[in-house]
Structure formats: structure tokens, C-alpha cells
Design a protein around this motif. Structure first.
Motif, PDB file in Angstrom:
ATOM      1  N   ALA A  72      36.596  44.302  29.964  1.00  0.00           N
ATOM      2  CA  ALA A  72      36.255  43.648  31.229  1.00  0.00           C
ATOM      3  C   ALA A  72      34.939  42.883  31.119  1.00  0.00           C
ATOM      4  O   ALA A  72      34.810  41.776  31.641  1.00  0.00           O
ATOM      5  CB  ALA A  72      36.178  44.694  32.339  1.00  0.00           C
ATOM      6  N   ALA A 129      35.581  39.738  29.202  1.00  0.00           N
ATOM      7  CA  ALA A 129      36.369  38.759  29.953  1.00  0.00           C
ATOM      8  C   ALA A 129      35.545  38.039  31.017  1.00  0.00           C
ATOM      9  O   ALA A 129      35.938  36.980  31.489  1.00  0.00           O
ATOM     10  CB  ALA A 129      37.575  39.438  30.603  1.00  0.00           C
ATOM     11  N   GLU A 165      49.986  32.269  42.189  1.00  0.00           N
ATOM     12  CA  GLU A 165      49.723  33.671  41.835  1.00  0.00           C
ATOM     13  C   GLU A 165      49.224  33.778  40.396  1.00  0.00           C
ATOM     14  O   GLU A 165      48.339  34.573  40.081  1.00  0.00           O
ATOM     15  CB  GLU A 165      51.002  34.514  41.999  1.00  0.00           C
ATOM     16  CG  GLU A 165      51.355  34.824  43.446  1.00  0.00           C
ATOM     17  CD  GLU A 165      52.786  35.348  43.625  1.00  0.00           C
ATOM     18  OE1 GLU A 165      53.072  35.900  44.674  1.00  0.00           O
ATOM     19  OE2 GLU A 165      53.630  35.186  42.705  1.00  0.00           O
ATOM     20  N   THR A 166      49.814  32.963  39.514  1.00  0.00           N
ATOM     21  CA  THR A 166      49.424  33.004  38.108  1.00  0.00           C
ATOM     22  C   THR A 166      48.005  32.473  37.914  1.00  0.00           C
ATOM     23  O   THR A 166      47.210  33.044  37.182  1.00  0.00           O
ATOM     24  CB  THR A 166      50.426  32.201  37.262  1.00  0.00           C
ATOM     25  OG1 THR A 166      51.734  32.670  37.553  1.00  0.00           O
ATOM     26  CG2 THR A 166      50.147  32.358  35.782  1.00  0.00           C
ATOM     27  N   LEU A 205      45.398  34.936  38.643  1.00  0.00           N
ATOM     28  CA  LEU A 205      45.150  35.985  37.649  1.00  0.00           C
ATOM     29  C   LEU A 205      43.876  35.693  36.863  1.00  0.00           C
ATOM     30  O   LEU A 205      43.225  36.601  36.367  1.00  0.00           O
ATOM     31  CB  LEU A 205      46.330  36.105  36.678  1.00  0.00           C
ATOM     32  CG  LEU A 205      47.661  36.533  37.281  1.00  0.00           C
ATOM     33  CD1 LEU A 205      48.711  36.643  36.184  1.00  0.00           C
ATOM     34  CD2 LEU A 205      47.531  37.860  38.005  1.00  0.00           C
ATOM     35  N   GLY A 206      43.530  34.410  36.758  1.00  0.00           N
ATOM     36  CA  GLY A 206      42.302  34.050  36.061  1.00  0.00           C
ATOM     37  C   GLY A 206      41.062  34.682  36.691  1.00  0.00           C
ATOM     38  O   GLY A 206      40.045  34.869  36.037  1.00  0.00           O
ATOM     39  N   HIS A 236      40.869  37.666  37.667  1.00  0.00           N
ATOM     40  CA  HIS A 236      40.926  39.122  37.477  1.00  0.00           C
ATOM     41  C   HIS A 236      39.613  39.753  37.007  1.00  0.00           C
ATOM     42  O   HIS A 236      39.187  40.762  37.557  1.00  0.00           O
ATOM     43  CB  HIS A 236      42.069  39.472  36.526  1.00  0.00           C
ATOM     44  CG  HIS A 236      42.323  40.935  36.416  1.00  0.00           C
ATOM     45  ND1 HIS A 236      41.809  41.710  35.403  1.00  0.00           N
ATOM     46  CD2 HIS A 236      42.990  41.791  37.225  1.00  0.00           C
ATOM     47  CE1 HIS A 236      42.164  42.965  35.591  1.00  0.00           C
ATOM     48  NE2 HIS A 236      42.892  43.044  36.673  1.00  0.00           N
ATOM     49  N   PRO A 237      38.939  39.161  36.003  1.00  0.00           N
ATOM     50  CA  PRO A 237      37.709  39.818  35.539  1.00  0.00           C
ATOM     51  C   PRO A 237      36.611  39.869  36.601  1.00  0.00           C
ATOM     52  O   PRO A 237      35.723  40.705  36.508  1.00  0.00           O
ATOM     53  CB  PRO A 237      37.249  38.950  34.369  1.00  0.00           C
ATOM     54  CG  PRO A 237      38.392  38.090  34.020  1.00  0.00           C
ATOM     55  CD  PRO A 237      39.254  37.970  35.224  1.00  0.00           C
ATOM     56  N   THR A 285      37.133  39.956  40.077  1.00  0.00           N
ATOM     57  CA  THR A 285      37.519  40.482  41.378  1.00  0.00           C
ATOM     58  C   THR A 285      37.203  41.965  41.468  1.00  0.00           C
ATOM     59  O   THR A 285      37.632  42.741  40.625  1.00  0.00           O
ATOM     60  CB  THR A 285      39.027  40.274  41.613  1.00  0.00           C
ATOM     61  OG1 THR A 285      39.322  38.923  41.313  1.00  0.00           O
ATOM     62  CG2 THR A 285      39.388  40.552  43.039  1.00  0.00           C
ATOM     63  N   ASN A 312      37.596  43.774  44.567  1.00  0.00           N
ATOM     64  CA  ASN A 312      38.531  44.404  45.496  1.00  0.00           C
ATOM     65  C   ASN A 312      39.888  44.558  44.819  1.00  0.00           C
ATOM     66  O   ASN A 312      40.473  43.587  44.353  1.00  0.00           O
ATOM     67  CB  ASN A 312      38.662  43.548  46.760  1.00  0.00           C
ATOM     68  CG  ASN A 312      39.448  44.252  47.844  1.00  0.00           C
ATOM     69  OD1 ASN A 312      40.474  44.866  47.583  1.00  0.00           O
ATOM     70  ND2 ASN A 312      38.966  44.163  49.062  1.00  0.00           N
ATOM     71  N   ARG A 313      40.387  45.805  44.796  1.00  0.00           N
ATOM     72  CA  ARG A 313      41.624  46.052  44.058  1.00  0.00           C
ATOM     73  C   ARG A 313      42.862  45.604  44.817  1.00  0.00           C
ATOM     74  O   ARG A 313      43.925  45.461  44.243  1.00  0.00           O
ATOM     75  CB  ARG A 313      41.759  47.533  43.721  1.00  0.00           C
ATOM     76  CG  ARG A 313      40.778  47.973  42.675  1.00  0.00           C
ATOM     77  CD  ARG A 313      40.910  49.457  42.431  1.00  0.00           C
ATOM     78  NE  ARG A 313      39.877  49.917  41.526  1.00  0.00           N
ATOM     79  CZ  ARG A 313      39.979  49.873  40.223  1.00  0.00           C
ATOM     80  NH1 ARG A 313      41.065  49.386  39.663  1.00  0.00           N
ATOM     81  NH2 ARG A 313      39.003  50.306  39.463  1.00  0.00           N
ATOM     82  N   LEU A 314      42.753  45.407  46.125  1.00  0.00           N
ATOM     83  CA  LEU A 314      43.966  45.121  46.891  1.00  0.00           C
ATOM     84  C   LEU A 314      44.013  43.715  47.479  1.00  0.00           C
ATOM     85  O   LEU A 314      45.051  43.079  47.479  1.00  0.00           O
ATOM     86  CB  LEU A 314      44.132  46.144  48.014  1.00  0.00           C
ATOM     87  CG  LEU A 314      44.563  47.527  47.548  1.00  0.00           C
ATOM     88  CD1 LEU A 314      44.798  48.427  48.734  1.00  0.00           C
ATOM     89  CD2 LEU A 314      45.829  47.446  46.702  1.00  0.00           C
ATOM     90  N   PHE A 315      42.889  43.215  47.961  1.00  0.00           N
ATOM     91  CA  PHE A 315      42.968  41.966  48.712  1.00  0.00           C
ATOM     92  C   PHE A 315      42.260  40.817  48.004  1.00  0.00           C
ATOM     93  O   PHE A 315      41.211  41.002  47.391  1.00  0.00           O
ATOM     94  CB  PHE A 315      42.397  42.165  50.120  1.00  0.00           C
ATOM     95  CG  PHE A 315      43.148  43.207  50.889  1.00  0.00           C
ATOM     96  CD1 PHE A 315      44.405  42.925  51.397  1.00  0.00           C
ATOM     97  CD2 PHE A 315      42.622  44.477  51.053  1.00  0.00           C
ATOM     98  CE1 PHE A 315      45.125  43.897  52.089  1.00  0.00           C
ATOM     99  CE2 PHE A 315      43.342  45.456  51.740  1.00  0.00           C
ATOM    100  CZ  PHE A 315      44.588  45.162  52.254  1.00  0.00           C
ATOM    101  N   ASP A 316      42.854  39.625  48.123  1.00  0.00           N
ATOM    102  CA  ASP A 316      42.239  38.423  47.577  1.00  0.00           C
ATOM    103  C   ASP A 316      41.190  37.937  48.558  1.00  0.00           C
ATOM    104  O   ASP A 316      41.387  38.024  49.764  1.00  0.00           O
ATOM    105  CB  ASP A 316      43.290  37.324  47.421  1.00  0.00           C
ATOM    106  CG  ASP A 316      44.342  37.707  46.404  1.00  0.00           C
ATOM    107  OD1 ASP A 316      43.968  38.343  45.400  1.00  0.00           O
ATOM    108  OD2 ASP A 316      45.511  37.374  46.607  1.00  0.00           O
ATOM    109  N   GLN A 362      39.075  31.293  35.641  1.00  0.00           N
ATOM    110  CA  GLN A 362      38.303  32.423  35.101  1.00  0.00           C
ATOM    111  C   GLN A 362      36.818  32.080  34.989  1.00  0.00           C
ATOM    112  O   GLN A 362      35.967  32.955  34.979  1.00  0.00           O
ATOM    113  CB  GLN A 362      38.881  32.809  33.729  1.00  0.00           C
ATOM    114  CG  GLN A 362      38.338  34.105  33.168  1.00  0.00           C
ATOM    115  CD  GLN A 362      38.877  34.391  31.783  1.00  0.00           C
ATOM    116  OE1 GLN A 362      39.797  33.726  31.294  1.00  0.00           O
ATOM    117  NE2 GLN A 362      38.299  35.383  31.112  1.00  0.00           N
TER     118      GLN A 362
END
Lengths: 269, 326
Positions: free
Chosen positions: A74, A77, A97-98, A101-102, A104-105, A107, A109-113, A157
Motif C-alpha cells: 500500500a 502504491a 468503476e474501473t 480503482l486507481g 484504491h491506494p 482511499t 473509507n472502505r465503503l463509500f466513494d 492513481q
């Protein structure tokens, strides 16, 4: 100042073959490196090693002065982004959505964008000219559109070090130049970027790209790693490394060089 | 997808789950009305109705819901682990191992806790064998894992056929019911519910990482996911969920394969949505199927696995046809 990335005395092997040995690099912010060599010379393996996905047989890679081995995936990344040659879409999602994913490193909050991540993803799609495809399923895209999406994910990212494996794959000739300018703008430190990102990354990212296109590398890279085979590598300024003799040796065929309108072009004889 | 829609979908799923439980509680040979349920909650209900509700319908409905939810979640996790839309909870041979254990009990005339106990042991043996082979070769590639599972399943299949063909005909019907999945004797306790809740919470915590892992191990690793650790957790998590399902109800087919896919086709591809959605839809699906299984030909009880396939196949085809081929 600590360089962004340091590779020290790397030895990489693939089975019985030595891909490179004793390879050392110092990559500073804002630099643009080209990674050249024949098919199977080890360009991808070297990129993966620099990204921490592969452990070198010998030697170390330092990121901001810290060995990669001492960093978590992490942590790496957050700084390093890697464009892969292939992607998997067995369980496809949408383009937006894809691209998200960029993020991800970064973010937490595990649930909400959050709105900022969504804005960054949309911005990346816009820069790659595929914002109109945002709701399309990934598996319905063409090869070139997928490549643009992979690049959009990478831009979302916001890495300080971009490792690109064949970035011009599947892309139209007409889009290659804007793409290169886009990537270089990352390397120069785009003022537009600094408005959105709050961290102090104003010096610009560094780019290392593996490519089979010598002319692309000659046009945009200031430094070159030329993988010759049998573990031998040439590292240095583009003008010093990209000579007819060196390229002929690396590609096993005579290569000639011409100057045209201020550009250098290489072609096989 | 707008911000609002996921919550509306979840609300619908929640209402459907609630409705299915209600219908299940009210269906059966002994008449029970909605008023009886209300009366039950305030403790004012005739003895017969109370007994039917407490001893038969509530435990069975709960078992159906927990089993269905566990299978659907296990299916989601297996599909991510193997990055294969055809993966289901049984694909790595776990149900085969459990079946051999359960059938051995039936053959020896043992019932009750022996049945789930031996099924549990059989399932663990199967998980151990697959894990041993896959990790010993040091190759956790999806193809290698899948091949290992398919081969181990084939081995269990041969043992199951051997046991079926050599057993006394009186015990064969019990064996077939177990193999097709049957909830008539099923009960779940705190352990199963605890495993399901813990598993769901952990899966939801990892949902973002699962979204990344679906795109490939290298993509996931380059985006900071601890790929090996996550894949190991998926393997053992999905296995444990499947174990609680098969030890409760035998190998109920179809739920773990079809429920996640139906939801994916309707747009819930993001695992943050797909995980809670699968739990609710899987539970609902099995409660409905079990209600039909015990009422369609009453007093004859049908194996619930037959019903899941009978409803599952046409509805899946319908969704497949209506899904936009974007």
C-alpha cells in the motif's frame, strides 16, 4: 536531495538466463526514462522489479531512500503506478468503476466513494478522451479503448513515479502524440494538478517507459536503459546511448539513423 | 449509477427477505395466521401454534436463510478467488468431501450430529488436500487451483458413486436427499450465525480490495493490495462458509453459482454492493425454495436442491436474455 528511485546493482534472472546484472539507476523527479531492448530482453521484468512486484536476485531498489522490501504494498502504491500490458476482465465492471480503482491506494473509507475521488476519475477519463464511455462495460471496449482506460486508471492513481509497459500499444498514431504530451505533463508537474491534489507534489512525476518503439523513446526520453542481452545493459543520456552501433548490438540487426526536421529517426536496414 | 440507487436496491432486498421469512412462517400443514405471529410476539398464543412455530418453522426458516446467505457469499468469494464466472462454492471439491463423510454416516446407520460431524470432517479433509496440493507446488495461480479442485472433486465423485451403488436400498433415499440438499432436519446455532456474520463483516471490509483483485493479481499488487494474504483469506473464508452450509443442509446446488450472477447482471458488480446484496438474496432465495419444497406436494417433502434448480434455471435465463448486452 534523495532521488525518487534508486536501483543499486540489480541482478535479474529468468530461469537460466541473466536479464541484467550490476544495473544501477538514479531516477530523479521530472526525468523521463526509456527502457529499450529486444523481445524477452527483460523490460517487463525490470519494470515489475522497480514496482516491487518481483524481488531481484541481487541488489536493492530504494524509493525515496527506503528499500522497497521495507515498505508495504500500500505504501509503494501511493507513490508508484504501473501500467501493465494486459488486463483481466472475467467479471467485468464499467469504465468509470474501473477508473475509480486507481484511487484504491489513497482511499481511506472502505465503503463509500468521496466526491473528490469521483472527480479525479472523471478527469482522468476526460483526459484520455473516453469520458463518453463511462457507463460502458469494460469487456465491450476495443483494444485501444482498453489501453486508454488502463492509462486513465493510472492517472487517477496520481503516482509520482509512472512505470509504463508499452504505453503506445493498440493506440492510433494520431493519439500517440497527445498521449505522450499528457504523460510528459505529469512529469513536468502540471499546474492544473496541484490545484486538486493538496500534497506538495509540484516538482512533477518521473516516467519510466518500456517500449519497442525506438523512435518514441528517442523523441520523448531524456535517459535510456538499453538491455542488450546476456545481462549487459547500457544506461545514460539518450543522446549517448541511442547510437547506431549500440542499437545494432541490442536488436541484432543493422540500424541507421536520419535527422529530419529536428527529429532523430532510426530504421532497420 | 446514482448515489441513491444502491440504497433503494438494498431496501428492496431487505423487504423481500422479510416477506419471504413471513410467508415461510405462515405456510405449512398447521394453520398459522398473521394474527398468531403478532400474538406470539406478545406471548399470547395457543400451545400447538407456539410449538409449531418454535420447534419447527422458526428454526427451519432460520436454517434456510443462513444456509442460502452463506452459499451466496461463498460463491461471490470463490468467483473472485478463481476469477472465473463459473466458480461456485463447491468447485474446489469441498461438497464432495462433505458428502463422502455424510454418506458414510448414513451407511453406518448413524444420524443426527454424526451426520453433520462426519460431513464437517470430510469437508475439512477436502480443503486440506486442495490447499496442500496447491501450496506445495507453490503455484497459487487460478488455473492451477481450479484444476486441483476439479480433480479432487472427481475423486470424491467416484467415492460417492461407490457408496451409493453398494449401500442398502433403504438408506439410498436418505443419501440422495443429502446430495441434493434438504432442510427438513436442519438447525443452525450461534456458531453458524456467528461465522456468517463475521465472514460477512470481513468480506465487506475487503470489498474494495476484491474489486481490484478481480482485475488480476498484478493489477491488485500494483495498487497496494496484499495479494497472497487476500487470496488465502478468500480460500479459507469461502471454505468455512461452505462448510457451515453443507453441514446444515447437504449440498444444495445452484444458490452459490446463480445468485451472485443474477445480481451482477442486474448491475451490482461492485463488491461493496454485491456482498450485502448476495447475503440477502441468497437467504431469501433458499427460504422461498424451502417453503415450496415442503408445501408443493405436501405432505410429501421435496429436496430443496431440486426446487432451487427448478426456479433458478428459468429465472437465470430470463435475466440473461433481458440484460443489456452493452
Amino acid at each position: 536531495m534523495t532521488p525518487l528511485l534508486t536501483a543499486d546493482n540489480l541482478l535479474l534472472c529468468a530461469g537460466p538466463r541473466t536479464l541484467c546484472s550490476g544495473l544501477s539507476l538514479r531516477v530523479e523527479q521530472g526525468q523521463r526514462w526509456g527502457l529499450l531492448g529486444k523481445n524477452g530482453a527483460g523490460k517487463t521484468s525490470l519494470l515489475h522489479t522497480l514496482a516491487g512486484l518481483r524481488t531481484p536476485r541481487e541488489g536493492t531498489v530504494l524509493l525515496d531512500g527506503t528499500p522497497l522490501a521495507a515498505l508495504s504494498p500500500a505504501q509503494i502504491a501511493e507513490v508508484v503506478g504501473l501500467l501493465l500490458q494486459e488486463s483481466v476482465d472475467a467479471l467485468p465492471s464499467t469504465v468509470l468503476e474501473t477508473a475509480l480503482l486507481g484511487r484504491h491506494p489513497h482511499t481511506k473509507n472502505r465503503l463509500f466513494d468521496n466526491a473528490e475521488d469521483l472527480a479525479i476519475a472523471h478527469e482522468a477519463l476526460r483526459k484520455l478522451g473516453i469520458e463518453s464511455l463511462a457507463q460502458r462495460a469494460v469487456n465491450s471496449l476495443s483494444g485501444g479503448e482498453r489501453q486508454r482506460l488502463a492509462l486513465a486508471m493510472l492517472l487517477a492513481q496520481r503516482p509520482r513515479l509512472l512505470l509504463l509497459d508499452e504505453p503506445s500499444n493498440h493506440l492510433d498514431l494520431g493519439f500517440q502524440t497527445p498521449l505522450i504530451h499528457l504523460l510528459l505533463s505529469q512529469a513536468r508537474g502540471n499546474p492544473e494538478e496541484t490545484i486538486i491534489s493538496s500534497d506538495s507534489v509540484s516538482q512533477g512525476a518521473a516516467v519510466i517507459m518500456a517500449t519497442h518503439d525506438i523512435n518514441l523513446a528517442a523523441r520523448v526520453c531524456d535517459n535510456i536503459v538499453l538491455m542488450i542481452g546476456d545481462g549487459e545493459t547500457l544506461v545514460g543520456k539518450a543522446v549517448d546511448v541511442l547510437t547506431e552501433e549500440n542499437l545494432a548490438k541490442a536488436y541484432d540487426c543493422p540500424i541507421a539513423r536520419v535527422e529530419n526536421e529536428g527529429r532523430t529517426l532510426f530504421y532497420p536496414l | 449509477m446514482s448515489q441513491f440507487q444502491p440504497f433503494r436496491l438494498l431496501l428492496i432486498a431487505l423487504l423481500a427477505a422479510f416477506a419471504s421469512v413471513l410467508v415461510s412462517l405462515l405456510s405449512g400443514s398447521v394453520e398459522l395466521s398473521f394474527d398468531d405471529l403478532i400474538a406470539y410476539t406478545v406471548g399470547d398464543i395457543p400451545a400447538l401454534q407456539r410449538q409449531v412455530l418454535e420447534d419447527i418453522r422458526l428454526p427451519r426458516t432460520l436454517a434456510a436463510f443462513v444456509t442460502g446467505a452463506a452459499l451466496a457469499l461463498a460463491g461471490v468469494l470463490m468467483q473472485v478467488l478463481l476469477r472465473n464466472p463459473l466458480a461456485d462454492p463447491y468447485i474446489l471439491g469441498l461438497s464432495g468431501g462433505a458428502a463422502v463423510g455424510a454418506l458414510a454416516s448414513i451407511m453406518l446407520g448413524l444420524g443426527g450430529w454424526w451426520l453433520s460431524g462426519t460431513a464437517f470432517v470430510g469437508a475439512l479433509v477436502s480443503v486440506g488436500v486442495v490447499f496442500g496440493i496447491a501450496s506445495r507446488s507453490g503455484r497459487w495461480s487460478t488455473t492451477h487451483l481450479l484444476l486441483t479442485g476439479v480433480v479432487v472433486s472427481a475423486g470424491w465423485g467416484a467415492l460417492i458413486n461407490l457408496m451409493l451403488s453398494t449401500s442398502a436400498s433403504a438408506s439410498v433415499q436418505g443419501m440422495l436427499f443429502w446430495l441434493m440438499g434438504d432442510l427438513s432436519q436442519s438447525r443452525v446455532g450461534l456458531m453458524q450465525i456467528g461465522i456468517l456474520i463475521t465472514g460477512s463483516a470481513l468480506a465487506l471490509r475487503a470489498a474494495r480490495s476484491l474489486n481490484v483483485l478481480v482485475r488480476g493479481d498484478l493489477v491488485a499488487a500494483s495498487l497496494g493490495v496484499h495479494v497472497n494474504g487476500l487470496r488465502l483469506s478468500l480460500f479459507f473464508g469461502a471454505s468455512l462458509l461452505t462448510v457451515i452450509a453443507v453441514t446444515t443442509a447437504g449440498s444444495v446446488g445452484f444458490v452459490g453459482l446463480v445468485v451472485p450472477h443474477m445480481l451482477r447482471l442486474t448491475g451490482a458488480r461492485d463488491h461493496r454492493l454485491l456482498i450485502p446484496f448476495s447475503l440477502l438474496a441468497g437467504g431469501t432465495f433458499l427460504v422461498v425454495a424451502d417453503t415450496l419444497a415442503r408445501t408443493l406436494l405436501a405432505p410429501q417433502q421435496l429436496p430443496v436442491g431440486v426446487i432451487t434448480a427448478l426456479i433458478g434455471v428459468p429465472s437465470f435465463i430470463a435475466i440473461l436474455r433481458s440484460a443489456p448486452s452493452r
